[in-house]
Design an enzyme around this catalytic site. Structure first.
Site, PDB file in Angstrom:
ATOM      1  N   LEU A 142       3.471 -30.934  -5.678  1.00  0.00           N
ATOM      2  CA  LEU A 142       5.081 -32.163  -5.195  1.00  0.00           C
ATOM      3  C   LEU A 142       4.127 -33.336  -5.553  1.00  0.00           C
ATOM      4  CD1 LEU A 142       6.961 -32.193  -3.304  1.00  0.00           C
ATOM      5  CD2 LEU A 142       5.294 -31.222  -1.420  1.00  0.00           C
ATOM      6  N   LEU A 349     -30.302 -27.019   9.896  1.00  0.00           N
ATOM      7  CA  LEU A 349     -31.039 -26.314   8.311  1.00  0.00           C
ATOM      8  C   LEU A 349     -32.219 -27.488   7.801  1.00  0.00           C
ATOM      9  CD1 LEU A 349     -28.842 -24.174   8.560  1.00  0.00           C
ATOM     10  CD2 LEU A 349     -29.083 -24.152   5.777  1.00  0.00           C
ATOM     11  N   GLU A 374      -1.959 -29.747   2.075  1.00  0.00           N
ATOM     12  CA  GLU A 374      -1.211 -29.003   2.438  1.00  0.00           C
ATOM     13  C   GLU A 374      -1.080 -29.736   4.775  1.00  0.00           C
ATOM     14  OE1 GLU A 374      -0.222 -27.030   2.162  1.00  0.00           O
ATOM     15  OE2 GLU A 374      -1.178 -25.563  -0.537  1.00  0.00           O
ATOM     16  N   ASP A 378      -3.649 -35.911  10.929  1.00  0.00           N
ATOM     17  CA  ASP A 378      -3.095 -36.469  11.593  1.00  0.00           C
ATOM     18  C   ASP A 378      -1.424 -36.194  11.871  1.00  0.00           C
ATOM     19  OD1 ASP A 378      -4.756 -38.867  11.688  1.00  0.00           O
ATOM     20  OD2 ASP A 378      -4.390 -39.195   9.967  1.00  0.00           O
TER      21      ASP A 378
HETATM   22  C1  FAD Z   1      -8.604 -30.783  -3.236  1.00  0.00           C
HETATM   23  C2  FAD Z   1      -7.499 -31.266  -3.235  1.00  0.00           C
HETATM   24  C3  FAD Z   1      -6.202 -30.034  -4.226  1.00  0.00           C
HETATM   25  C4  FAD Z   1      -5.026 -30.713  -3.854  1.00  0.00           C
HETATM   26  N1  FAD Z   1      -4.037 -30.023  -4.385  1.00  0.00           N
HETATM   27  C5  FAD Z   1      -2.391 -29.767  -4.709  1.00  0.00           C
HETATM   28  C6  FAD Z   1      -1.531 -29.402  -5.132  1.00  0.00           C
HETATM   29  O1  FAD Z   1      -1.949 -28.115  -6.136  1.00  0.00           O
HETATM   30  N2  FAD Z   1      -0.503 -30.139  -5.089  1.00  0.00           N
HETATM   31  C7  FAD Z   1       0.218 -30.730  -4.502  1.00  0.00           C
HETATM   32  O2  FAD Z   1       0.965 -31.069  -4.629  1.00  0.00           O
HETATM   33  N3  FAD Z   1      -1.002 -31.246  -4.117  1.00  0.00           N
HETATM   34  C8  FAD Z   1      -2.235 -31.248  -3.926  1.00  0.00           C
HETATM   35  N4  FAD Z   1      -2.899 -32.466  -3.095  1.00  0.00           N
HETATM   36  C9  FAD Z   1      -2.897 -33.256  -2.165  1.00  0.00           C
HETATM   37  C10 FAD Z   1      -2.617 -33.386  -0.682  1.00  0.00           C
HETATM   38  O3  FAD Z   1      -1.296 -32.038  -0.459  1.00  0.00           O
HETATM   39  C11 FAD Z   1      -2.377 -34.718  -0.419  1.00  0.00           C
HETATM   40  O4  FAD Z   1      -4.018 -35.401  -0.955  1.00  0.00           O
HETATM   41  C12 FAD Z   1      -2.058 -34.399   0.926  1.00  0.00           C
HETATM   42  O5  FAD Z   1      -0.615 -34.471   1.186  1.00  0.00           O
HETATM   43  C13 FAD Z   1      -2.288 -36.050   1.892  1.00  0.00           C
HETATM   44  O6  FAD Z   1      -1.456 -37.469   0.422  1.00  0.00           O
HETATM   45  P1  FAD Z   1      -3.247 -38.476   0.139  1.00  0.00           P
HETATM   46  O7  FAD Z   1      -3.848 -38.213  -0.235  1.00  0.00           O
HETATM   47  O8  FAD Z   1      -2.074 -39.420  -0.850  1.00  0.00           O
HETATM   48  O9  FAD Z   1      -2.969 -39.241   1.750  1.00  0.00           O
HETATM   49  P2  FAD Z   1      -1.483 -40.772   2.170  1.00  0.00           P
HETATM   50  O10 FAD Z   1      -0.414 -39.776   2.876  1.00  0.00           O
HETATM   51  O11 FAD Z   1      -1.345 -42.217   1.593  1.00  0.00           O
HETATM   52  O12 FAD Z   1      -2.520 -40.472   3.912  1.00  0.00           O
HETATM   53  C14 FAD Z   1      -3.927 -41.618   4.258  1.00  0.00           C
HETATM   54  C15 FAD Z   1      -3.855 -41.336   5.854  1.00  0.00           C
HETATM   55  O13 FAD Z   1      -2.810 -42.563   6.268  1.00  0.00           O
HETATM   56  C16 FAD Z   1      -2.816 -41.353   7.299  1.00  0.00           C
HETATM   57  N5  FAD Z   1      -1.172 -41.179   7.363  1.00  0.00           N
HETATM   58  C17 FAD Z   1      -0.158 -41.617   6.785  1.00  0.00           C
HETATM   59  N6  FAD Z   1       0.983 -41.091   7.054  1.00  0.00           N
HETATM   60  C18 FAD Z   1       0.820 -41.080   8.386  1.00  0.00           C
HETATM   61  C19 FAD Z   1       1.646 -41.230   8.897  1.00  0.00           C
HETATM   62  N7  FAD Z   1       2.948 -40.927   9.740  1.00  0.00           N
HETATM   63  N8  FAD Z   1       1.568 -41.648  10.810  1.00  0.00           N
HETATM   64  C20 FAD Z   1      -0.489 -41.654  11.069  1.00  0.00           C
HETATM   65  N9  FAD Z   1      -1.143 -41.199   9.714  1.00  0.00           N
HETATM   66  C21 FAD Z   1      -0.647 -41.391   8.670  1.00  0.00           C
HETATM   67  C22 FAD Z   1      -2.936 -39.862   6.908  1.00  0.00           C
HETATM   68  O14 FAD Z   1      -3.652 -38.591   7.897  1.00  0.00           O
HETATM   69  C23 FAD Z   1      -4.327 -40.102   5.691  1.00  0.00           C
HETATM   70  O15 FAD Z   1      -5.228 -40.267   6.743  1.00  0.00           O
HETATM   71  C24 FAD Z   1      -4.618 -31.617  -2.695  1.00  0.00           C
HETATM   72  C25 FAD Z   1      -5.746 -32.595  -2.677  1.00  0.00           C
HETATM   73  C26 FAD Z   1      -6.658 -32.556  -2.397  1.00  0.00           C
HETATM   74  C27 FAD Z   1      -7.723 -33.350  -2.761  1.00  0.00           C
END
Ligand code: FAD
Length: 395
Positions: A142, A349, A374, A378
């Site tokens: 996604l 620890l 997931e 926030d």
């Molecule tokens: C180890 C790992 C495994 C993963 N596995 C999968 C997977 O299998 N499949 C998949 O599809 N995705 C996966 N993800 C992705 C994960 O779901 C996303 O990282 C997550 O949805 C956040 O998106 P972003 O990292 O682009 O952060 P962004 O959306 O860019 O957010 C950056 C910051 O801005 C804040 N923010 C964003 N919008 C708002 C708002 N409206 N109001 C206030 N604050 C806001 C967020 O809280 C965050 O602190 C994985 C991520 C990791 C780290």
């Protein structure tokens, strides 16, 4: 006269509120089987997996034999267990490592659930039995480089070409990506957001692993690239026609995280409790110092509170009244609590807390991913804020 000491001596420090007594015999049996598997197969090895940045290739089949892959789904080789039993399994798996629980969540709650809920009969027959057995691994695409919390901004697209579809775009941060035999991929189309079942090896579909992670190292995280990938019409999930499709899957996986976070917290608390009673400074076990007891008491409180919250949500899910906002509260509260417990345990620890000899810093680092994927903390705060105020700030 009963003293405080004799009263507390009867309490189990590993189940302070006797939560075990709230489980059925069947739930306890499932929990115990998964707990034994984690104790024998995960705990002795996972520090090394984390250090090496890998997950053993045979693990999915072992988890399939254990019966935890898609265990809450019905039919097609799935066990059809209750939501609470599935949650207990997630708790035990994540007490081992968040990476192992992530493998199970992505397989069962994201990839398998998507096919189970939104797929055709042929797609279910083709993939679900093998996925339940761990013979085929799934991933769920996604997130994209420029589309995380806001999946509606996805750029990956699919267009019809005769009876076929042509998929193009890129997915990022995909758990199990390069080890997956099948990817469930979400794309924008002229008919709304649709899901596609893309087998490994399809022409134009490639993966690249993301390295240099300091979190969830015992888990594969990949980029998926789709370069004009031609798919037959039968690859599309017929039931999903909007973002509701992927969001329904995320809600399932988040439910497992509510439980899993309680497991990571429990492992950190137990490690700190054990260490504090054996580590001697100033001639006494450090557990005899009031400041350390305060830390242990707070950790015990958080572990019990998180487990009770998870169990309550499990009961709601089993009776069919669980709402997405409830899951948001569980994910937000339990992952934040687990992070607090992990950071506190790490201090108990001392210097040993920064090594992989003990599980604590591994859990602490893993939970930094769990609090982000997931739905970030926030985003879940905004879901709850919207529900309690009636005002949506989430845009
Ligand atoms: C180890 C790992 C495994 C993963 N596995 C999968 C997977 O299998 N499949 C998949 O599809 N995705 C996966 N993800 C992705 C994960 O779901 C996303 O990282 C997550 O949805 C956040 O998106 P972003 O990292 O682009 O952060 P962004 O959306 O860019 O957010 C950056 C910051 O801005 C804040 N923010 C964003 N919008 C708002 C708002 N409206 N109001 C206030 N604050 C806001 C967020 O809280 C965050 O602190 C994985 C991520 C990791 C780290």
């Amino acid at each position: 006269m009963t003293t405080h000491r004799s009263t507390t001596a009867t309490l189990d420090p590993h189940d302070f509120l006797a939560i075990d007594s709230l489980l059925s015999d069947e739930e306890r049996d499932i929990r115990d089987v998964v707990r034994s598997f984690v104790r024998d197969h995960v705990v002795p090895n996972v520090g090394q997996w984390f250090e090496d940045g890998r997950i053993p290739r045979e693990l999915p089949r072992e988890l399939g034999k254990l019966g935890v892959l898609g265990m809450h789904l019905d039919g097609y080789g799935c066990a059809g267990a209750s939501a609470t039993a599935y949650g207990l399994a997630c708790l035990e798996l994540e007490a081992g490592d968040s990476g192992v629980r992530s493998l199970v969540s992505v397989q069962g709650s994201l990839a398998m659930y998507a096919i189970h809920r939104w797929g055709s009969e042929e797609q279910k027959q083709e993939w679900l039995p093998r996925m339940a057995a761990g013979e085929a691994v799934g991933c769920f695409g996604l997130t994209e480089p420029d589309s995380g919390s806001d999946p509606g901004s996805m750029r990956t697209s699919a267009r019809r070409d005769g009876d076929d579809w042509i998929l193009r775009g890129q997915k990022m941060w995909i758990t199990n990506g390069s080890i997956a035999d099948v990817a469930v991929v979400w794309a924008r189309t002229d008919e709304g957001v649709r899901g596609f079942v893309v087998p490994k090896g399809t022409k134009g579909f490639t993966t690249n692993d993301i390295h240099s992670k300091l979190s969830l190292r015992a888990s594969v995280t990949s980029e998926l690239v789709f370069d004009e990938v031609r798919l037959p019409s039968s690859a599309m999930l017929p039931g999903a026609t909007s973002l509701r499709g992927p969001l329904s899957c995320l809600n399932e996986a988040r439910y497992g995280i509510v439980w899993g976070a309680a497991g990571a917290a429990r492992a950190c608390y137990e490690s700190a409790l054990d260490y504090s009673t054996t580590r001697v400074q100033f001639g006494k076990p450090i557990a005899s110092f009031q400041l350390q007891q305060q830390k242990l008491a707070t950790m015990a409180l958080e572990v019990n509170r998180a487990t009770l919250l998870a169990l309550h949500l499990g009961r709601l899910k089993d009776e069919g009244t669980l709402r997405t906002e409830h899951v948001s509260m569980g994910k937000l509260g339990n992952v934040n609590a687990a992070l607090d417990v992990a950071r506190t345990a790490r201090q108990v620890l001392g210097a040993n807390g920064i090594t992989l000899e003990y599980p604590v810093i591994r859990h602490m680092n893993n939970l930094e991913s769990v609090v982000t994927y997931e739905g970030t903390a926030d985003v879940h705060s905004l879901v709850i804020g919207g529900a309690v105020t009636g005002i949506q700030a989430f845009r």
